[in-house]
Design an enzyme around this catalytic site. Sequence first.
Site, PDB file in Angstrom:
ATOM      1  N   THR A 121      43.803  -6.067  -5.863  1.00  0.00           N
ATOM      2  CA  THR A 121      43.785  -4.723  -6.469  1.00  0.00           C
ATOM      3  C   THR A 121      42.785  -4.724  -7.614  1.00  0.00           C
ATOM      4  O   THR A 121      42.945  -5.478  -8.575  1.00  0.00           O
ATOM      5  CB  THR A 121      45.198  -4.364  -6.979  1.00  0.00           C
ATOM      6  OG1 THR A 121      46.081  -4.427  -5.865  1.00  0.00           O
ATOM      7  CG2 THR A 121      45.236  -2.984  -7.582  1.00  0.00           C
ATOM      8  N   GLU A 148      45.662  -4.051   0.042  1.00  0.00           N
ATOM      9  CA  GLU A 148      46.918  -4.567   0.582  1.00  0.00           C
ATOM     10  C   GLU A 148      48.071  -3.744   0.008  1.00  0.00           C
ATOM     11  O   GLU A 148      48.076  -3.439  -1.171  1.00  0.00           O
ATOM     12  CB  GLU A 148      47.046  -6.037   0.145  1.00  0.00           C
ATOM     13  CG  GLU A 148      48.282  -6.711   0.607  1.00  0.00           C
ATOM     14  CD  GLU A 148      48.439  -6.622   2.106  1.00  0.00           C
ATOM     15  OE1 GLU A 148      47.530  -7.050   2.824  1.00  0.00           O
ATOM     16  OE2 GLU A 148      49.485  -6.091   2.557  1.00  0.00           O
ATOM     17  N   PHE A 149      49.044  -3.403   0.846  1.00  0.00           N
ATOM     18  CA  PHE A 149      50.164  -2.584   0.376  1.00  0.00           C
ATOM     19  C   PHE A 149      51.501  -3.300   0.506  1.00  0.00           C
ATOM     20  O   PHE A 149      52.556  -2.669   0.489  1.00  0.00           O
ATOM     21  CB  PHE A 149      50.209  -1.262   1.161  1.00  0.00           C
ATOM     22  CG  PHE A 149      48.919  -0.490   1.083  1.00  0.00           C
ATOM     23  CD1 PHE A 149      48.589   0.235  -0.058  1.00  0.00           C
ATOM     24  CD2 PHE A 149      48.016  -0.500   2.141  1.00  0.00           C
ATOM     25  CE1 PHE A 149      47.389   0.940  -0.137  1.00  0.00           C
ATOM     26  CE2 PHE A 149      46.819   0.198   2.071  1.00  0.00           C
ATOM     27  CZ  PHE A 149      46.503   0.923   0.933  1.00  0.00           C
ATOM     28  N   ARG A 151      54.939  -5.275  -0.023  1.00  0.00           N
ATOM     29  CA  ARG A 151      55.947  -5.365  -1.089  1.00  0.00           C
ATOM     30  C   ARG A 151      56.502  -6.778  -1.090  1.00  0.00           C
ATOM     31  O   ARG A 151      56.802  -7.316  -0.015  1.00  0.00           O
ATOM     32  CB  ARG A 151      57.114  -4.406  -0.813  1.00  0.00           C
ATOM     33  CG  ARG A 151      56.748  -2.954  -0.780  1.00  0.00           C
ATOM     34  CD  ARG A 151      57.807  -2.172  -0.009  1.00  0.00           C
ATOM     35  NE  ARG A 151      57.909  -2.637   1.370  1.00  0.00           N
ATOM     36  CZ  ARG A 151      58.915  -2.354   2.207  1.00  0.00           C
ATOM     37  NH1 ARG A 151      59.914  -1.624   1.795  1.00  0.00           N
ATOM     38  NH2 ARG A 151      58.921  -2.810   3.443  1.00  0.00           N
ATOM     39  N   GLU A 152      56.660  -7.368  -2.262  1.00  0.00           N
ATOM     40  CA  GLU A 152      57.324  -8.670  -2.315  1.00  0.00           C
ATOM     41  C   GLU A 152      58.744  -8.489  -1.768  1.00  0.00           C
ATOM     42  O   GLU A 152      59.363  -7.440  -1.947  1.00  0.00           O
ATOM     43  CB  GLU A 152      57.339  -9.190  -3.755  1.00  0.00           C
ATOM     44  CG  GLU A 152      55.960  -9.668  -4.166  1.00  0.00           C
ATOM     45  CD  GLU A 152      55.876 -10.096  -5.617  1.00  0.00           C
ATOM     46  OE1 GLU A 152      56.869 -10.600  -6.165  1.00  0.00           O
ATOM     47  OE2 GLU A 152      54.791  -9.913  -6.203  1.00  0.00           O
ATOM     48  N   PHE A 253      62.384   5.356  -3.522  1.00  0.00           N
ATOM     49  CA  PHE A 253      61.801   5.214  -4.868  1.00  0.00           C
ATOM     50  C   PHE A 253      62.312   6.260  -5.851  1.00  0.00           C
ATOM     51  O   PHE A 253      61.635   6.629  -6.793  1.00  0.00           O
ATOM     52  CB  PHE A 253      60.262   5.183  -4.816  1.00  0.00           C
ATOM     53  CG  PHE A 253      59.765   3.772  -4.649  1.00  0.00           C
ATOM     54  CD1 PHE A 253      60.038   3.079  -3.488  1.00  0.00           C
ATOM     55  CD2 PHE A 253      59.063   3.123  -5.668  1.00  0.00           C
ATOM     56  CE1 PHE A 253      59.632   1.756  -3.341  1.00  0.00           C
ATOM     57  CE2 PHE A 253      58.658   1.810  -5.521  1.00  0.00           C
ATOM     58  CZ  PHE A 253      58.948   1.126  -4.354  1.00  0.00           C
ATOM     59  N   CYS A 264      52.660  -5.907 -10.253  1.00  0.00           N
ATOM     60  CA  CYS A 264      51.769  -4.871  -9.712  1.00  0.00           C
ATOM     61  C   CYS A 264      51.855  -3.545 -10.455  1.00  0.00           C
ATOM     62  O   CYS A 264      50.928  -3.168 -11.164  1.00  0.00           O
ATOM     63  CB  CYS A 264      52.049  -4.670  -8.232  1.00  0.00           C
ATOM     64  SG  CYS A 264      51.854  -6.191  -7.294  1.00  0.00           S
ATOM     65  N   LYS A 267      50.970  -3.323 -14.434  1.00  0.00           N
ATOM     66  CA  LYS A 267      49.575  -3.618 -14.810  1.00  0.00           C
ATOM     67  C   LYS A 267      48.598  -2.718 -14.048  1.00  0.00           C
ATOM     68  O   LYS A 267      47.524  -2.397 -14.554  1.00  0.00           O
ATOM     69  CB  LYS A 267      49.248  -5.097 -14.635  1.00  0.00           C
ATOM     70  CG  LYS A 267      49.296  -5.636 -13.218  1.00  0.00           C
ATOM     71  CD  LYS A 267      47.922  -5.918 -12.652  1.00  0.00           C
ATOM     72  CE  LYS A 267      48.048  -6.554 -11.273  1.00  0.00           C
ATOM     73  NZ  LYS A 267      46.990  -6.220 -10.360  1.00  0.00           N
TER      74      LYS A 267
HETATM   75  C1  UGA Z   1      54.415  -2.678  -5.164  1.00  0.00           C
HETATM   76  C2  UGA Z   1      54.183  -1.609  -4.098  1.00  0.00           C
HETATM   77  O1  UGA Z   1      55.439  -1.072  -3.669  1.00  0.00           O
HETATM   78  C3  UGA Z   1      53.450  -2.195  -2.896  1.00  0.00           C
HETATM   79  O2  UGA Z   1      53.173  -1.174  -1.948  1.00  0.00           O
HETATM   80  C4  UGA Z   1      52.133  -2.826  -3.387  1.00  0.00           C
HETATM   81  O3  UGA Z   1      51.414  -3.417  -2.335  1.00  0.00           O
HETATM   82  C5  UGA Z   1      52.455  -3.877  -4.428  1.00  0.00           C
HETATM   83  O4  UGA Z   1      53.164  -3.276  -5.522  1.00  0.00           O
HETATM   84  C6  UGA Z   1      51.148  -4.450  -4.914  1.00  0.00           C
HETATM   85  O5  UGA Z   1      50.398  -3.733  -5.575  1.00  0.00           O
HETATM   86  O6  UGA Z   1      50.827  -5.583  -4.551  1.00  0.00           O
HETATM   87  P1  UGA Z   1      56.198  -4.656  -5.444  1.00  0.00           P
HETATM   88  O7  UGA Z   1      55.581  -4.881  -6.795  1.00  0.00           O
HETATM   89  O8  UGA Z   1      56.460  -5.825  -4.543  1.00  0.00           O
HETATM   90  O9  UGA Z   1      55.279  -3.653  -4.591  1.00  0.00           O
HETATM   91  O10 UGA Z   1      57.596  -3.968  -5.682  1.00  0.00           O
HETATM   92  P2  UGA Z   1      58.255  -2.523  -5.464  1.00  0.00           P
HETATM   93  O11 UGA Z   1      59.151  -2.589  -4.310  1.00  0.00           O
HETATM   94  O12 UGA Z   1      57.221  -1.461  -5.498  1.00  0.00           O
HETATM   95  O13 UGA Z   1      59.142  -2.423  -6.773  1.00  0.00           O
HETATM   96  C7  UGA Z   1      58.528  -2.365  -8.057  1.00  0.00           C
HETATM   97  C8  UGA Z   1      59.558  -2.184  -9.146  1.00  0.00           C
HETATM   98  O14 UGA Z   1      60.109  -0.879  -9.103  1.00  0.00           O
HETATM   99  C9  UGA Z   1      60.747  -3.148  -9.070  1.00  0.00           C
HETATM  100  O15 UGA Z   1      61.012  -3.626 -10.374  1.00  0.00           O
HETATM  101  C10 UGA Z   1      61.874  -2.283  -8.557  1.00  0.00           C
HETATM  102  O16 UGA Z   1      63.122  -2.718  -8.986  1.00  0.00           O
HETATM  103  C11 UGA Z   1      61.512  -0.937  -9.189  1.00  0.00           C
HETATM  104  N1  UGA Z   1      62.082   0.238  -8.491  1.00  0.00           N
HETATM  105  C12 UGA Z   1      61.736   0.494  -7.206  1.00  0.00           C
HETATM  106  C13 UGA Z   1      62.934   1.091  -9.173  1.00  0.00           C
HETATM  107  O17 UGA Z   1      63.244   0.883 -10.360  1.00  0.00           O
HETATM  108  N2  UGA Z   1      63.427   2.187  -8.520  1.00  0.00           N
HETATM  109  C14 UGA Z   1      63.116   2.459  -7.236  1.00  0.00           C
HETATM  110  O18 UGA Z   1      63.610   3.485  -6.703  1.00  0.00           O
HETATM  111  C15 UGA Z   1      62.252   1.590  -6.556  1.00  0.00           C
END
Ligand code: UGA
Length: 437
Positions: A121, A148-149, A151-152, A253, A264, A267
């Site tokens: 990114t 890349e999209f 999710r961990e 979300f 991700c 930052k």
């Molecule tokens: C995120 C994006 O979802 C991916 O599509 C992207 O590829 C990735 O960043 C990246 O840039 O590499 P990720 O960081 O793995 O993925 O995690 P998310 O599932 O997006 O969750 C991010 C944070 O949001 C977590 O702390 C989660 O607990 C929080 N979250 C998520 C909430 O507080 N509420 C929600 O409804 C959903």
Amino acid sequence: MRISVIGCGYLGAVHAACMAKLGHEVVGIDVDERKIAELSAARAPFFEPGLDELLKEVQETGRLTFTTDMSAAAGSNVHFICVGTPQKKGENGADMSYVDAATNGLLPHLSPGDLVVGKSTVPVGTAGRLSSLVRNQEPDAHLVWNPEFLREGHAVADTLQPDRFVYGVPDGSEHHAAVGVLDEVYAVPLADGVPRLVMDHPTAELVKAAANSFLATKISFINAMAEVCEAAGADVTRLADAIGMDDRIGRKFLNAGIGFGGGCLPKDIRAFMARAGELGADQALTFLREVDAINMRRRSRVVELTRELCGGMLLGKRITVLGAAFKPESDDVRDSPALSIAAQLQLQGAVVTVTDPKALANAARRFPELHYESDLDKSVAKADAVLLLTEWQQYRDLDPYALAGVVASSRILDGRNVLDAAKWRAAGWTYRGLGRP
Ligand code: UGA
């Protein structure tokens, strides 16, 4: 095809294994010897569901190898750049030193017809800059931006079956030579119907920044609603259920809680604001500052709620924090809201114990001053308050009756709004959610 993957972290290690799974011959390259040793032994250097099994499966085929030697890239025709772009220390912008080092390291090993594929990114404009470097070195090589999209926690499935592929090519044309090469790399998922969109470099780079900004905004929107719900005595989880039934909004979300963290979203929105500022478009993204502020406010709110829950004082109170990872199914603690809250509580005099099924080693490296306990039962023994901050399934499944017999005081703060409040209250607990009465 013969593929090199440069950078074997959360993105690259999964990408390398998945490319081998798709039938390609892959070499993963990283400067970190420990990571390469683990991967070479078919062990994932971090927790990602399904990755260990996949590594074993593909290494048995002989199609996947790992090395610290960049010259191993010379045998490949497609080179993926998968290194990190963390936030710069003391600044909002992204630290591009790893991307630059990876690209410069790769240049001497390029051959005519090679494709360099950026997945990291990056700030918009990076692809154009790196493209010139590639062309100067090897006029017959091309650079594509292919964000890349994944999710961990779902990385393997997201890589093998993504929602879409985005190809950013120099002229933005479907007929660019690079399109056919990438189509061959992704032949299996494309044949399964995964859509692909071809566009120019800056648009492809912006797709990623825009997607993560939208996701962050969605979370902060619902967390802002949680603040209003708290003030009005309303329930944000029911509100989210109701607005989420509108297809245009969608329920995903919209989980209010302690906010987003990880390597991700936080930052990426900051780097996006910084880049927009450089481009003279800073006004367009000032709302992201508010998105960030709402998110960070959640952490202080939880500290205040915990103080209330403990009768107005944190000093000497034994607090158990369930969850250290920034989200379940991951051992990643980068910018984890759970850990940040645990540290703030400890600073204010509470005696904090943190437990997590996977992330304790990483957490202890980042916050060595906190007390960690891997055994869930031991971690909650004699607690004055329990805080559920990362919604691992085992915490969602906790039995309030059994737990009541172990803690000193039956007080729980549900930082992810995943527990059945009525059930916990019926078992004698003082239950507090976020944005719920
Ligand atoms: C995120 C994006 O979802 C991916 O599509 C992207 O590829 C990735 O960043 C990246 O840039 O590499 P990720 O960081 O793995 O993925 O995690 P998310 O599932 O997006 O969750 C991010 C944070 O949001 C977590 O702390 C989660 O607990 C929080 N979250 C998520 C909430 O507080 N509420 C929600 O409804 C959903």
